[in-house]
Design a protein around this motif. Structure first.
Motif, mmCIF file in Angstrom:
data_model
loop_
_atom_site.group_PDB
_atom_site.id
_atom_site.type_symbol
_atom_site.label_atom_id
_atom_site.label_comp_id
_atom_site.label_asym_id
_atom_site.label_seq_id
_atom_site.Cartn_x
_atom_site.Cartn_y
_atom_site.Cartn_z
ATOM 1 N N ASN A 1 114.546 25.681 29.656
ATOM 2 C CA ASN A 1 115.100 25.645 28.299
ATOM 3 C C ASN A 1 114.410 24.630 27.391
ATOM 4 O OD1 ASN A 1 117.171 27.638 28.735
ATOM 5 N ND2 ASN A 1 118.289 26.112 29.926
ATOM 6 N N LYS A 2 113.104 24.479 27.576
ATOM 7 C CA LYS A 2 112.309 23.613 26.710
ATOM 8 C C LYS A 2 111.372 24.496 25.885
ATOM 9 C CE LYS A 2 112.532 19.727 29.948
ATOM 10 N NZ LYS A 2 111.765 18.776 30.802
ATOM 11 N N THR A 3 111.971 25.194 24.919
ATOM 12 C CA THR A 3 111.250 26.270 24.219
ATOM 13 C C THR A 3 110.869 25.912 22.784
ATOM 14 O OG1 THR A 3 113.370 27.234 23.541
ATOM 15 C CG2 THR A 3 112.425 28.011 25.620
ATOM 16 N N GLU A 4 110.970 24.621 22.427
ATOM 17 C CA GLU A 4 110.734 24.240 21.027
ATOM 18 C C GLU A 4 109.345 24.640 20.522
ATOM 19 O OE1 GLU A 4 111.624 22.265 23.438
ATOM 20 O OE2 GLU A 4 113.679 21.593 23.018
ATOM 21 N N SER A 5 108.334 24.546 21.386
ATOM 22 C CA SER A 5 106.955 24.819 20.966
ATOM 23 C C SER A 5 106.498 26.237 21.292
ATOM 24 C CB SER A 5 106.010 23.824 21.648
ATOM 25 O OG SER A 5 106.087 23.950 23.062
ATOM 26 N N ILE A 6 107.436 27.104 21.698
ATOM 27 C CA ILE A 6 107.091 28.471 22.089
ATOM 28 C C ILE A 6 107.688 29.450 21.086
ATOM 29 C CG2 ILE A 6 107.197 30.197 23.942
ATOM 30 C CD1 ILE A 6 107.744 27.907 25.877
ATOM 31 N N GLY A 7 106.929 30.455 20.729
ATOM 32 C CA GLY A 7 107.398 31.448 19.767
ATOM 33 C C GLY A 7 108.621 32.200 20.272
ATOM 34 N N LYS A 8 109.493 32.575 19.325
ATOM 35 C CA LYS A 8 110.743 33.239 19.690
ATOM 36 C C LYS A 8 110.495 34.546 20.433
ATOM 37 C CE LYS A 8 115.103 34.873 17.695
ATOM 38 N NZ LYS A 8 115.886 35.022 16.430
ATOM 39 N N VAL B 1 101.529 29.682 33.289
ATOM 40 C CA VAL B 1 102.638 29.290 34.173
ATOM 41 C C VAL B 1 103.478 28.192 33.509
ATOM 42 C CG1 VAL B 1 103.201 28.174 36.369
ATOM 43 C CG2 VAL B 1 101.444 29.953 36.300
ATOM 44 N N THR B 2 102.799 27.306 32.793
ATOM 45 C CA THR B 2 103.503 26.219 32.100
ATOM 46 C C THR B 2 104.494 26.763 31.083
ATOM 47 O OG1 THR B 2 101.617 24.734 32.375
ATOM 48 C CG2 THR B 2 103.223 24.174 30.671
ATOM 49 N N THR B 3 104.105 27.819 30.366
ATOM 50 C CA THR B 3 104.992 28.413 29.368
ATOM 51 C C THR B 3 106.232 29.003 30.023
ATOM 52 O OG1 THR B 3 103.135 28.926 27.902
ATOM 53 C CG2 THR B 3 105.169 30.155 27.557
ATOM 54 N N VAL B 4 106.048 29.703 31.125
ATOM 55 C CA VAL B 4 107.193 30.275 31.848
ATOM 56 C C VAL B 4 108.101 29.159 32.343
ATOM 57 C CG1 VAL B 4 107.934 31.668 33.819
ATOM 58 C CG2 VAL B 4 105.884 32.312 32.523
ATOM 59 N N SER B 5 107.483 28.102 32.857
ATOM 60 C CA SER B 5 108.259 26.968 33.366
ATOM 61 C C SER B 5 109.113 26.353 32.264
ATOM 62 C CB SER B 5 107.314 25.916 33.952
ATOM 63 O OG SER B 5 108.043 24.791 34.403
ATOM 64 N N ARG B 6 108.540 26.238 31.063
ATOM 65 C CA ARG B 6 109.294 25.669 29.945
ATOM 66 C C ARG B 6 110.470 26.549 29.575
ATOM 67 N NH1 ARG B 6 104.157 23.795 26.175
ATOM 68 N NH2 ARG B 6 103.746 21.804 27.256
ATOM 69 N N VAL B 7 110.295 27.853 29.620
ATOM 70 C CA VAL B 7 111.395 28.776 29.316
ATOM 71 C C VAL B 7 112.497 28.635 30.364
ATOM 72 C CG1 VAL B 7 112.058 31.201 29.140
ATOM 73 C CG2 VAL B 7 109.942 30.406 28.069
ATOM 74 N N ILE C 1 109.678 36.747 27.911
ATOM 75 C CA ILE C 1 109.688 36.114 29.235
ATOM 76 C C ILE C 1 111.075 36.222 29.867
ATOM 77 C CG2 ILE C 1 109.484 33.907 30.449
ATOM 78 C CD1 ILE C 1 107.305 33.154 28.394
ATOM 79 N N ARG C 2 112.112 35.939 29.094
ATOM 80 C CA ARG C 2 113.475 36.004 29.644
ATOM 81 C C ARG C 2 113.848 37.425 30.049
ATOM 82 N NH1 ARG C 2 116.406 31.730 25.453
ATOM 83 N NH2 ARG C 2 115.850 29.830 26.656
ATOM 84 N N LYS C 3 113.394 38.391 29.283
ATOM 85 C CA LYS C 3 113.666 39.784 29.618
ATOM 86 C C LYS C 3 112.995 40.155 30.937
ATOM 87 C CE LYS C 3 113.374 44.470 27.739
ATOM 88 N NZ LYS C 3 112.924 45.316 26.594
ATOM 89 N N LYS C 4 111.776 39.699 31.116
ATOM 90 C CA LYS C 4 111.041 40.001 32.350
ATOM 91 C C LYS C 4 111.700 39.296 33.547
ATOM 92 C CE LYS C 4 107.924 42.135 32.568
ATOM 93 N NZ LYS C 4 107.775 43.592 32.893
ATOM 94 N N ILE C 5 112.139 38.071 33.342
ATOM 95 C CA ILE C 5 112.830 37.330 34.411
ATOM 96 C C ILE C 5 114.079 38.075 34.856
ATOM 97 C CG2 ILE C 5 114.186 35.237 34.890
ATOM 98 C CD1 ILE C 5 112.146 33.716 33.135
ATOM 99 N N GLU C 6 114.847 38.562 33.863
ATOM 100 C CA GLU C 6 116.082 39.286 34.185
ATOM 101 C C GLU C 6 115.767 40.628 34.831
ATOM 102 O OE1 GLU C 6 120.087 40.963 31.925
ATOM 103 O OE2 GLU C 6 118.637 39.725 30.839
ATOM 104 N N GLU C 7 114.768 41.297 34.334
ATOM 105 C CA GLU C 7 114.382 42.615 34.854
ATOM 106 C C GLU C 7 113.976 42.554 36.332
ATOM 107 O OE1 GLU C 7 110.417 45.320 34.305
ATOM 108 O OE2 GLU C 7 111.393 44.630 32.450
ATOM 109 N N LEU C 8 113.266 41.484 36.692
ATOM 110 C CA LEU C 8 112.760 41.351 38.067
ATOM 111 C C LEU C 8 113.713 40.571 38.974
ATOM 112 C CD1 LEU C 8 109.004 40.590 37.259
ATOM 113 C CD2 LEU C 8 109.998 42.760 38.008
ATOM 114 N N GLY C 9 114.803 40.050 38.377
ATOM 115 C CA GLY C 9 115.767 39.285 39.176
ATOM 116 C C GLY C 9 115.166 38.011 39.745
ATOM 117 N N TYR C 10 114.281 37.383 38.972
ATOM 118 C CA TYR C 10 113.623 36.177 39.468
ATOM 119 C C TYR C 10 114.569 34.985 39.481
ATOM 120 C CZ TYR C 10 110.648 32.037 39.518
ATOM 121 O OH TYR C 10 110.093 30.828 39.830
#
Length: 339
Positions: A25-32, A16-22, A38-47
Protein backbone atom coordinates in the motif's frame (compact mmCIF):
# COMPACT_ATOMS: atom_id res chain seq x y z
CA UNK A 1 1.62 -23.81 -10.16
CA UNK A 2 2.58 -21.31 -7.49
CA UNK A 3 2.47 -17.68 -8.61
CA UNK A 4 5.36 -15.43 -7.55
CA UNK A 5 5.75 -11.68 -7.34
CA UNK A 6 8.01 -11.89 -10.41
CA UNK A 7 5.15 -13.50 -12.37
CA UNK A 8 2.81 -10.67 -11.39
CA UNK A 9 5.40 -8.08 -12.45
CA UNK A 10 5.99 -9.80 -15.82
CA UNK A 11 2.27 -10.13 -16.58
CA UNK A 12 1.64 -6.49 -15.74
CA UNK A 13 4.72 -5.19 -17.50
CA UNK A 14 6.13 -3.51 -14.42
CA UNK A 15 9.06 -4.01 -12.07
CA UNK A 16 9.05 -6.29 -9.03
CA UNK A 17 9.56 -3.18 -6.91
CA UNK A 18 6.34 -1.66 -8.25
CA UNK A 19 4.34 -4.79 -7.40
CA UNK A 20 5.92 -4.85 -3.96
CA UNK A 21 4.86 -1.25 -3.35
CA UNK A 22 1.28 -2.05 -4.33
CA UNK A 23 1.25 -5.06 -1.99
CA UNK A 24 2.44 -2.83 0.86
CA UNK A 25 0.00 0.00 0.00
CA UNK A 26 2.81 2.41 -0.86
CA UNK A 27 1.31 3.63 -4.12
CA UNK A 28 1.93 7.39 -3.95
CA UNK A 29 4.42 7.38 -6.84
CA UNK A 30 2.53 4.84 -8.99
CA UNK A 31 -0.14 5.71 -11.54
CA UNK A 32 -3.73 4.90 -10.63
CA UNK A 33 -4.30 2.74 -13.72
CA UNK A 34 -1.15 0.72 -12.95
CA UNK A 35 -2.24 0.14 -9.36
CA UNK A 36 -5.69 -1.04 -10.52
CA UNK A 37 -4.13 -3.35 -13.11
CA UNK A 38 -1.73 -4.93 -10.60
CA UNK A 39 -4.41 -5.42 -7.93
CA UNK A 40 -6.76 -6.97 -10.46
CA UNK A 41 -4.08 -9.43 -11.55
CA UNK A 42 -3.26 -10.28 -7.92
CA UNK A 43 -6.92 -11.03 -7.23
CA UNK A 44 -7.37 -12.93 -10.48
CA UNK A 45 -4.45 -15.26 -9.74
CA UNK A 46 -5.18 -15.55 -6.01
CA UNK A 47 -1.66 -14.44 -5.15
CA UNK A 48 -0.67 -14.31 -1.50
CA UNK A 49 2.70 -12.90 -0.37
CA UNK A 50 5.17 -15.29 1.22
CA UNK A 51 5.12 -14.07 4.81
CA UNK A 52 8.46 -15.70 5.61
CA UNK A 53 10.17 -14.06 2.65
CA UNK A 54 8.57 -10.73 3.48
CA UNK A 55 9.76 -10.91 7.08
CA UNK A 56 13.32 -11.66 5.92
CA UNK A 57 13.24 -8.53 3.79
CA UNK A 58 11.46 -6.18 6.19
CA UNK A 59 12.73 -7.64 9.45
CA UNK A 60 9.11 -7.85 10.65
CA UNK A 61 6.85 -10.90 10.93
CA UNK A 62 3.52 -9.10 11.46
CA UNK A 63 2.99 -11.50 14.33
CA UNK A 64 2.92 -10.81 18.06
CA UNK A 65 3.22 -13.24 20.95
CA UNK A 66 0.68 -13.50 23.76
CA UNK A 67 1.83 -15.47 26.81
CA UNK A 68 -0.80 -16.46 29.40
CA UNK A 69 -0.67 -18.88 32.35
CA UNK A 70 -3.86 -20.85 31.67
CA UNK A 71 -5.92 -20.47 28.50
CA UNK A 72 -8.62 -22.73 30.02
CA UNK A 73 -9.48 -19.94 32.44
CA UNK A 74 -12.26 -17.92 30.76
CA UNK A 75 -10.64 -14.70 31.96
CA UNK A 76 -7.55 -15.34 29.82
CA UNK A 77 -9.65 -16.58 26.91
CA UNK A 78 -11.55 -13.29 26.93
CA UNK A 79 -8.30 -11.33 27.31
CA UNK A 80 -6.79 -13.20 24.36
CA UNK A 81 -9.81 -12.39 22.24
CA UNK A 82 -9.37 -8.69 23.00
CA UNK A 83 -5.73 -8.87 21.89
CA UNK A 84 -6.55 -10.89 18.78
CA UNK A 85 -9.42 -8.67 17.60
CA UNK A 86 -7.33 -5.51 17.92
CA UNK A 87 -4.32 -7.05 16.19
CA UNK A 88 -6.30 -8.73 13.41
CA UNK A 89 -7.83 -5.39 12.46
CA UNK A 90 -4.25 -4.20 11.89
CA UNK A 91 -3.28 -7.31 9.91
CA UNK A 92 -1.22 -8.88 12.69
CA UNK A 93 -1.39 -12.51 13.67
CA UNK A 94 -1.26 -13.58 17.33
CA UNK A 95 0.90 -16.49 18.50
CA UNK A 96 -0.73 -17.79 21.71
CA UNK A 97 1.55 -19.39 24.31
CA UNK A 98 0.07 -21.23 27.31
CA UNK A 99 2.55 -21.69 30.17
CA UNK A 100 0.39 -23.70 32.62
CA UNK A 101 1.78 -21.32 35.27
CA UNK A 102 5.19 -22.96 34.81
CA UNK A 103 8.28 -20.78 35.16
CA UNK A 104 10.24 -23.20 32.98
CA UNK A 105 7.69 -22.85 30.17
CA UNK A 106 7.78 -19.08 30.57
CA UNK A 107 11.55 -19.13 30.02
CA UNK A 108 11.18 -21.38 26.98
CA UNK A 109 8.62 -19.07 25.39
CA UNK A 110 10.74 -16.01 26.15
CA UNK A 111 13.73 -17.64 24.43
CA UNK A 112 11.54 -18.58 21.44
CA UNK A 113 9.80 -15.25 21.02
CA UNK A 114 12.76 -12.96 21.55
CA UNK A 115 14.49 -14.53 18.52
CA UNK A 116 12.47 -12.17 16.31
CA UNK A 117 9.83 -14.84 15.70
CA UNK A 118 7.45 -12.06 16.66
CA UNK A 119 7.52 -8.28 16.45
CA UNK A 120 6.43 -7.84 20.07
CA UNK A 121 5.06 -9.66 23.11
CA UNK A 122 2.18 -9.26 25.56
CA UNK A 123 3.05 -11.20 28.68
CA UNK A 124 1.21 -12.35 31.81
CA UNK A 125 3.94 -13.68 34.04
CA UNK A 126 4.57 -15.35 37.36
CA UNK A 127 6.48 -12.88 39.53
CA UNK A 128 9.88 -14.41 40.23
CA UNK A 129 13.08 -12.40 40.47
CA UNK A 130 14.98 -14.74 38.16
CA UNK A 131 12.72 -13.73 35.29
CA UNK A 132 14.08 -10.21 35.59
CA UNK A 133 17.17 -11.11 33.58
CA UNK A 134 15.05 -12.45 30.73
CA UNK A 135 12.97 -9.30 30.50
CA UNK A 136 16.11 -7.26 31.02
CA UNK A 137 17.41 -8.71 27.76
CA UNK A 138 14.24 -7.58 26.00
CA UNK A 139 14.65 -4.05 27.29
CA UNK A 140 18.37 -3.97 26.51
CA UNK A 141 17.70 -4.91 22.89
CA UNK A 142 14.72 -2.54 22.62
CA UNK A 143 12.28 -5.42 22.04
CA UNK A 144 8.60 -4.33 22.36
CA UNK A 145 7.02 -5.87 25.47
CA UNK A 146 3.83 -5.10 27.38
CA UNK A 147 2.96 -6.78 30.67
CA UNK A 148 -0.68 -7.40 31.45
CA UNK A 149 -2.49 -8.09 34.74
CA UNK A 150 0.69 -9.11 36.63
CA UNK A 151 3.93 -7.15 36.88
CA UNK A 152 7.51 -7.96 37.84
CA UNK A 153 8.96 -6.29 40.93
CA UNK A 154 11.68 -3.79 40.12
CA UNK A 155 10.81 -3.53 36.43
CA UNK A 156 8.79 -0.34 36.33
CA UNK A 157 10.30 0.59 32.95
CA UNK A 158 8.30 -2.19 31.25
CA UNK A 159 4.91 -0.84 30.05
CA UNK A 160 1.85 -2.63 31.41
CA UNK A 161 -1.92 -2.86 31.78
CA UNK A 162 -3.16 -3.60 35.28
CA UNK A 163 -6.15 -3.45 37.62
CA UNK A 164 -6.47 -2.23 41.20
CA UNK A 165 -6.36 -5.72 42.72
CA UNK A 166 -5.91 -4.50 46.29
CA UNK A 167 -8.68 -1.94 46.08
CA UNK A 168 -11.03 -4.37 44.35
CA UNK A 169 -10.51 -7.04 47.02
CA UNK A 170 -11.07 -4.47 49.76
CA UNK A 171 -14.34 -3.35 48.16
CA UNK A 172 -15.56 -6.94 47.93
CA UNK A 173 -14.74 -7.71 51.54
CA UNK A 174 -16.38 -4.44 52.60
CA UNK A 175 -19.48 -5.69 50.79
CA UNK A 176 -19.35 -9.05 52.60
CA UNK A 177 -18.85 -7.40 55.99
CA UNK A 178 -21.68 -5.02 55.18
CA UNK A 179 -23.96 -8.07 55.04
CA UNK A 180 -23.05 -8.79 58.67
CA UNK A 181 -20.24 -11.35 58.34
CA UNK A 182 -17.33 -11.29 60.81
CA UNK A 183 -15.72 -14.64 60.07
CA UNK A 184 -14.53 -14.55 56.45
CA UNK A 185 -12.22 -17.21 55.04
CA UNK A 186 -9.88 -16.41 52.13
CA UNK A 187 -8.85 -18.85 49.41
CA UNK A 188 -5.83 -16.97 48.06
CA UNK A 189 -3.97 -17.33 44.79
CA UNK A 190 -0.31 -18.41 44.56
CA UNK A 191 1.73 -15.93 46.58
CA UNK A 192 4.50 -15.75 43.98
CA UNK A 193 2.14 -13.69 41.80
CA UNK A 194 1.69 -10.00 42.47
CA UNK A 195 -2.07 -9.98 41.99
CA UNK A 196 -2.56 -12.81 44.53
CA UNK A 197 -0.57 -10.92 47.14
CA UNK A 198 -2.40 -7.68 46.42
CA UNK A 199 -5.83 -9.33 46.67
CA UNK A 200 -4.85 -10.88 49.99
CA UNK A 201 -3.71 -7.48 51.25
CA UNK A 202 -7.04 -5.98 50.18
CA UNK A 203 -8.84 -8.68 52.19
CA UNK A 204 -6.72 -7.88 55.25
CA UNK A 205 -7.18 -4.12 54.76
CA UNK A 206 -10.94 -4.53 54.89
CA UNK A 207 -10.90 -6.72 57.99
CA UNK A 208 -8.67 -4.31 59.89
CA UNK A 209 -10.72 -1.32 58.80
CA UNK A 210 -13.79 -2.91 60.33
CA UNK A 211 -12.02 -3.95 63.53
CA UNK A 212 -11.87 -7.66 62.66
CA UNK A 213 -8.68 -9.52 63.57
CA UNK A 214 -6.93 -11.33 60.72
CA UNK A 215 -7.00 -15.07 61.44
CA UNK A 216 -4.26 -16.84 59.47
CA UNK A 217 -6.06 -20.14 59.99
CA UNK A 218 -8.77 -18.89 57.63
CA UNK A 219 -6.30 -18.09 54.82
CA UNK A 220 -5.28 -20.88 52.43
CA UNK A 221 -2.90 -20.42 49.51
CA UNK A 222 -4.13 -22.16 46.37
CA UNK A 223 -3.48 -22.19 42.62
CA UNK A 224 -6.15 -20.07 40.85
CA UNK A 225 -7.76 -23.25 39.46
CA UNK A 226 -11.08 -25.02 40.01
CA UNK A 227 -9.34 -27.98 41.62
CA UNK A 228 -7.45 -25.70 44.01
CA UNK A 229 -10.64 -23.97 45.12
CA UNK A 230 -12.31 -27.31 45.72
CA UNK A 231 -9.42 -28.67 47.80
CA UNK A 232 -9.06 -25.44 49.81
CA UNK A 233 -12.75 -25.37 50.60
CA UNK A 234 -12.65 -28.99 51.76
CA UNK A 235 -9.70 -28.17 54.01
CA UNK A 236 -11.47 -25.17 55.51
CA UNK A 237 -14.60 -27.20 56.22
CA UNK A 238 -12.62 -30.03 57.81
CA UNK A 239 -10.35 -27.88 59.98
CA UNK A 240 -12.03 -24.52 60.56
CA UNK A 241 -15.76 -25.16 60.25
CA UNK A 242 -17.71 -22.88 62.57
CA UNK A 243 -15.10 -20.12 62.44
CA UNK A 244 -16.46 -18.50 59.27
CA UNK A 245 -19.77 -17.77 57.56
CA UNK A 246 -18.41 -16.40 54.26
CA UNK A 247 -15.62 -17.24 51.82
CA UNK A 248 -13.68 -14.90 49.55
CA UNK A 249 -12.04 -16.87 46.74
CA UNK A 250 -9.42 -14.73 45.02
CA UNK A 251 -10.54 -15.72 41.53
CA UNK A 252 -13.74 -17.11 40.07
CA UNK A 253 -12.29 -20.47 39.05
CA UNK A 254 -11.45 -21.21 42.70
CA UNK A 255 -14.86 -19.88 43.72
CA UNK A 256 -16.55 -22.41 41.44
CA UNK A 257 -14.43 -25.18 42.97
CA UNK A 258 -15.40 -24.00 46.45
CA UNK A 259 -19.07 -23.93 45.37
CA UNK A 260 -18.82 -27.61 44.41
CA UNK A 261 -17.29 -28.55 47.77
CA UNK A 262 -20.02 -26.66 49.65
CA UNK A 263 -22.67 -28.36 47.54
CA UNK A 264 -21.26 -31.79 48.39
CA UNK A 265 -21.38 -30.92 52.10
CA UNK A 266 -25.01 -29.91 51.89
CA UNK A 267 -24.21 -26.25 52.51
CA UNK A 268 -26.26 -24.23 50.02
CA UNK A 269 -25.02 -20.83 48.83
CA UNK A 270 -25.87 -18.31 50.24
CA UNK A 271 -28.33 -19.80 52.76
CA UNK A 272 -25.69 -21.75 54.71
CA UNK A 273 -22.51 -20.11 53.43
CA UNK A 274 -21.85 -16.91 51.52
CA UNK A 275 -19.31 -17.07 48.69
CA UNK A 276 -17.66 -14.46 46.47
CA UNK A 277 -15.03 -14.55 43.74
CA UNK A 278 -12.86 -12.23 41.65
CA UNK A 279 -12.70 -11.69 37.84
CA UNK A 280 -16.41 -11.86 36.89
CA UNK A 281 -15.61 -14.39 34.19
CA UNK A 282 -18.12 -15.18 31.46
CA UNK A 283 -19.02 -18.65 32.75
CA UNK A 284 -22.07 -20.71 31.68
CA UNK A 285 -24.99 -19.64 33.84
CA UNK A 286 -25.59 -23.07 35.37
CA UNK A 287 -25.30 -22.02 39.01
CA UNK A 288 -28.11 -20.50 41.02
CA UNK A 289 -27.29 -18.09 42.45
CA UNK A 290 -24.43 -16.94 40.27
CA UNK A 291 -21.30 -15.92 42.17
CA UNK A 292 -20.86 -12.33 43.36
CA UNK A 293 -17.53 -11.12 42.02
CA UNK A 294 -15.25 -8.21 41.20
CA UNK A 295 -15.47 -7.27 37.54
CA UNK A 296 -12.21 -7.31 35.54
CA UNK A 297 -12.68 -5.97 31.98
CA UNK A 298 -10.66 -8.79 30.38
CA UNK A 299 -11.56 -8.06 26.74
CA UNK A 300 -10.94 -4.33 27.14
CA UNK A 301 -7.63 -5.01 28.89
CA UNK A 302 -6.50 -7.21 26.01
CA UNK A 303 -7.35 -4.51 23.48
CA UNK A 304 -5.62 -1.83 25.54
CA UNK A 305 -2.46 -3.95 25.84
CA UNK A 306 -2.49 -4.55 22.09
CA UNK A 307 -2.91 -0.82 21.44
CA UNK A 308 0.03 -0.07 23.71
CA UNK A 309 2.18 -2.71 22.00
CA UNK A 310 1.38 -1.33 18.55
CA UNK A 311 2.46 2.14 19.66
CA UNK A 312 5.75 0.74 20.97
CA UNK A 313 6.37 -1.20 17.75
CA UNK A 314 5.85 2.04 15.79
CA UNK A 315 8.42 3.77 18.05
CA UNK A 316 5.76 6.13 19.37
CA UNK A 317 6.23 7.68 22.80
CA UNK A 318 3.72 6.41 25.34
CA UNK A 319 1.78 9.00 27.35
CA UNK A 320 1.96 6.63 30.33
CA UNK A 321 3.87 3.41 31.00
CA UNK A 322 1.28 2.02 33.38
CA UNK A 323 -2.49 1.93 32.90
CA UNK A 324 -4.67 0.71 35.78
CA UNK A 325 -8.40 0.00 35.83
CA UNK A 326 -10.55 0.67 38.90
CA UNK A 327 -12.75 -2.28 39.86
CA UNK A 328 -16.33 -2.67 41.02
CA UNK A 329 -18.26 -5.39 42.85
CA UNK A 330 -20.98 -7.19 40.88
CA UNK A 331 -23.65 -8.50 43.27
CA UNK A 332 -25.13 -11.72 41.88
CA UNK A 333 -26.81 -12.94 45.04
CA UNK A 334 -24.26 -15.39 46.49
CA UNK A 335 -23.59 -13.24 49.56
CA UNK A 336 -26.37 -12.92 52.12
CA UNK A 337 -26.75 -12.13 55.80
CA UNK A 338 -25.39 -14.91 58.05
CA UNK A 339 -27.84 -17.17 59.84
Amino acid sequence: MKVTIKDIARMCGVSVTTVSRVLNNKTESIGKDTVVRIRKKIEELGYRPNSVARSMITGRSHTVGLVVPDVRNPFFSELARGVEDFMNEREYGVFLCNTDSSLDKERQYIDLLKGKFTDGIIFTTQNKNELGQYFGNFIMHDFPVVLIERYIDGMDAVPGIYVDNRGGAEKLCDFIIGKGHRGIACIAGPFLTTNARLRLEGYKDSLRKHGIAVDDRLIIESNYRYSGGYRAMRELLEQQKGRFTAVFACNDMMAYGAYKALEEEGLPVPEAMSLAGFDNIKFPEVLRPRITSVDLPAYEMGGKAAEMLCAIMKKQKLSELRYEYDLEVIDKGSVAEPL
